[in-house]
Design an enzyme around this catalytic site. Sequence first.
Site, PDB file in Angstrom:
ATOM      1  N   ASN A  32       0.851  -1.189   0.000  1.00 20.27           N
ATOM      2  CA  ASN A  32       0.000   0.000   0.000  1.00 20.27           C
ATOM      3  C   ASN A  32       0.894   1.249   0.000  1.00 20.27           C
ATOM      4  O   ASN A  32       0.806   2.119   0.863  1.00 20.27           O
ATOM      5  CB  ASN A  32      -0.952  -0.011   1.197  1.00 20.27           C
ATOM      6  CG  ASN A  32      -2.157   0.874   0.930  1.00 20.27           C
ATOM      7  OD1 ASN A  32      -2.487   1.168  -0.223  1.00 20.27           O
ATOM      8  ND2 ASN A  32      -2.805   1.331   1.954  1.00 20.27           N
ATOM      9  N   HIS A  34       2.843   4.529  -0.279  1.00 19.40           N
ATOM     10  CA  HIS A  34       2.441   5.944  -0.261  1.00 19.40           C
ATOM     11  C   HIS A  34       3.698   6.816  -0.295  1.00 19.40           C
ATOM     12  O   HIS A  34       4.832   6.293  -0.358  1.00 19.40           O
ATOM     13  CB  HIS A  34       1.566   6.236   0.951  1.00 19.40           C
ATOM     14  CG  HIS A  34       2.164   5.802   2.262  1.00 19.40           C
ATOM     15  ND1 HIS A  34       3.330   6.329   2.765  1.00 19.40           N
ATOM     16  CD2 HIS A  34       1.777   4.853   3.150  1.00 19.40           C
ATOM     17  CE1 HIS A  34       3.615   5.762   3.914  1.00 19.40           C
ATOM     18  NE2 HIS A  34       2.696   4.841   4.163  1.00 19.40           N
ATOM     19  N   ASP A  35       3.486   8.139  -0.207  1.00 21.24           N
ATOM     20  CA  ASP A  35       4.624   9.051  -0.343  1.00 21.24           C
ATOM     21  C   ASP A  35       5.705   8.830   0.716  1.00 21.24           C
ATOM     22  O   ASP A  35       6.873   9.152   0.495  1.00 21.24           O
ATOM     23  CB  ASP A  35       4.151  10.510  -0.301  1.00 21.24           C
ATOM     24  CG  ASP A  35       3.497  10.898  -1.618  1.00 21.24           C
ATOM     25  OD1 ASP A  35       3.335  10.011  -2.489  1.00 21.24           O
ATOM     26  OD2 ASP A  35       3.150  12.080  -1.789  1.00 21.24           O
ATOM     27  N   HIS A  37       6.749   5.894   1.837  1.00 23.56           N
ATOM     28  CA  HIS A  37       7.622   4.830   1.302  1.00 23.56           C
ATOM     29  C   HIS A  37       8.464   5.390   0.154  1.00 23.56           C
ATOM     30  O   HIS A  37       9.665   5.091   0.033  1.00 23.56           O
ATOM     31  CB  HIS A  37       6.797   3.665   0.735  1.00 23.56           C
ATOM     32  CG  HIS A  37       5.936   2.973   1.739  1.00 23.56           C
ATOM     33  ND1 HIS A  37       4.575   2.912   1.630  1.00 23.56           N
ATOM     34  CD2 HIS A  37       6.256   2.288   2.867  1.00 23.56           C
ATOM     35  CE1 HIS A  37       4.074   2.218   2.640  1.00 23.56           C
ATOM     36  NE2 HIS A  37       5.079   1.831   3.406  1.00 23.56           N
ATOM     37  N   GLY A 149      11.281   4.555   7.930  1.00 23.06           N
ATOM     38  CA  GLY A 149      10.721   5.861   8.288  1.00 23.06           C
ATOM     39  C   GLY A 149      10.779   6.039   9.798  1.00 23.06           C
ATOM     40  O   GLY A 149      10.901   5.075  10.542  1.00 23.06           O
ATOM     41  N   GLU A 150      10.665   7.295  10.227  1.00 24.11           N
ATOM     42  CA  GLU A 150      10.711   7.573  11.670  1.00 24.11           C
ATOM     43  C   GLU A 150       9.317   7.565  12.291  1.00 24.11           C
ATOM     44  O   GLU A 150       9.157   7.928  13.436  1.00 24.11           O
ATOM     45  CB  GLU A 150      11.401   8.925  11.915  1.00 24.11           C
ATOM     46  CG  GLU A 150      12.883   8.829  11.645  1.00 24.11           C
ATOM     47  CD  GLU A 150      13.634  10.147  11.791  1.00 24.11           C
ATOM     48  OE1 GLU A 150      13.035  11.151  12.219  1.00 24.11           O
ATOM     49  OE2 GLU A 150      14.825  10.154  11.462  1.00 24.11           O
ATOM     50  N   GLN A 155       9.943   1.206  16.611  1.00 21.81           N
ATOM     51  CA  GLN A 155      10.418   0.165  15.683  1.00 21.81           C
ATOM     52  C   GLN A 155      11.845   0.475  15.212  1.00 21.81           C
ATOM     53  O   GLN A 155      12.709  -0.398  15.158  1.00 21.81           O
ATOM     54  CB  GLN A 155       9.465   0.083  14.486  1.00 21.81           C
ATOM     55  CG  GLN A 155       9.989  -0.728  13.314  1.00 21.81           C
ATOM     56  CD  GLN A 155       8.951  -0.901  12.207  1.00 21.81           C
ATOM     57  OE1 GLN A 155       8.044  -1.693  12.343  1.00 21.81           O
ATOM     58  NE2 GLN A 155       9.099  -0.193  11.109  1.00 21.81           N
TER      59      GLN A 155
HETATM   60  O1  PAF Z   1       7.046  -0.635   9.133  1.00 17.62           O
HETATM   61  C1  PAF Z   1       6.581  -1.580   8.453  1.00 17.62           C
HETATM   62  O2  PAF Z   1       5.948  -1.370   7.419  1.00 17.62           O
HETATM   63  C2  PAF Z   1       6.795  -3.010   8.907  1.00 17.62           C
HETATM   64  O3  PAF Z   1       6.793  -3.097  10.294  1.00 17.62           O
HETATM   65  C3  PAF Z   1       8.069  -3.639   8.321  1.00 17.62           C
HETATM   66  C4  PAF Z   1       9.319  -2.929   8.806  1.00 17.62           C
HETATM   67  C5  PAF Z   1       8.008  -3.626   6.811  1.00 17.62           C
HETATM   68  C6  PAF Z   1       8.175  -5.102   8.780  1.00 17.62           C
HETATM   69  O4  PAF Z   1       7.073  -5.845   8.372  1.00 17.62           O
END
Ligand code: PAF
Length: 284
Positions: A32, A34-35, A37, A149-150, A155
């Site tokens: 999915n 988006h900008d 990513h 991303g932050e 994470q």
């Molecule tokens: O941030 C995400 O989209 C997910 O947690 C990742 C890092 C792709 C792992 O599935």
Amino acid sequence: MKIVRSINNLKQIIKTFRDNNCIISLVPTMGNIHDGHLALVKKAKLMNTICIVSIFINPTQFDQSHDFNNYPRSIKLDCKKLMLHNVDIVFIPSVSTMYPNGINNYTCMYVPNLSEILEGSKRLNHYKGVTTIVSKLFNLIQPNLAFFGEKDFQQLVIIKNMVYDMHYNIRIVSIPIIREISGLAYSSRNTLLSKDEYKIAHKFYLILKDMADKLRHNIHCVVNLIEIATNQLEKIGFIVDSLYVLDSKYLTYITNSSINVIILSTVWLGKIRLIDNIKVKIFK
Ligand code: PAF
């Protein structure tokens, strides 16, 4: 752009690039696109690397099966967007490819403590699922650089810790949250908001920003600011799930001498859980 589904094929293609001394970068996603990513992809391409984007909705990081089933899926459109951004390889494995032992019997990667606090205390196996899938991708692709991303700041901190502790020879590159003009952080889940919810969603950021502006000048008023922001959010229809002000390096409580601080928050808007954060440098 090559679309790859099998590990053998992936390894073969990567080998050709590596034999030509290319630098390999990985942008892990759950699709999915988006900008937010695409900003990671642009950064990877700007750094002159071969850009691999993985699209895999990782079942082990969802606590609820309905959340996993409802996660937006848009592979065709995702591939179009990635192709327009000159991505070199899109890796789209199946669940059995990534979890050959099955998802109830998988070998896991786990970063203790950090995975159990904050978000981790509410979503019990979430970060275990994230670190497991990210380490599987790291093992398969062995990228030189990996981009995150932050937005999910916890994470990011956990992945950096995993890389350090497991001696992965991978540089983690992060970029600040990409926002819509309204201020709403891009998220795959935004597409699940109703029209009315979408209209107020950006106020989440505006209220956190106001809090950050005040905090910057007076760290001592933190308790007050959390209370004010919580009331403001709940008055317009959000349910505040969490709102913390923490030291941004180790996600520990702030002290009077803290300088690099982060406001982390998750809220419910209807059935959708939104996440956002703002980094604040405290004036001394
Ligand atoms: O941030 C995400 O989209 C997910 O947690 C990742 C890092 C792709 C792992 O599935």
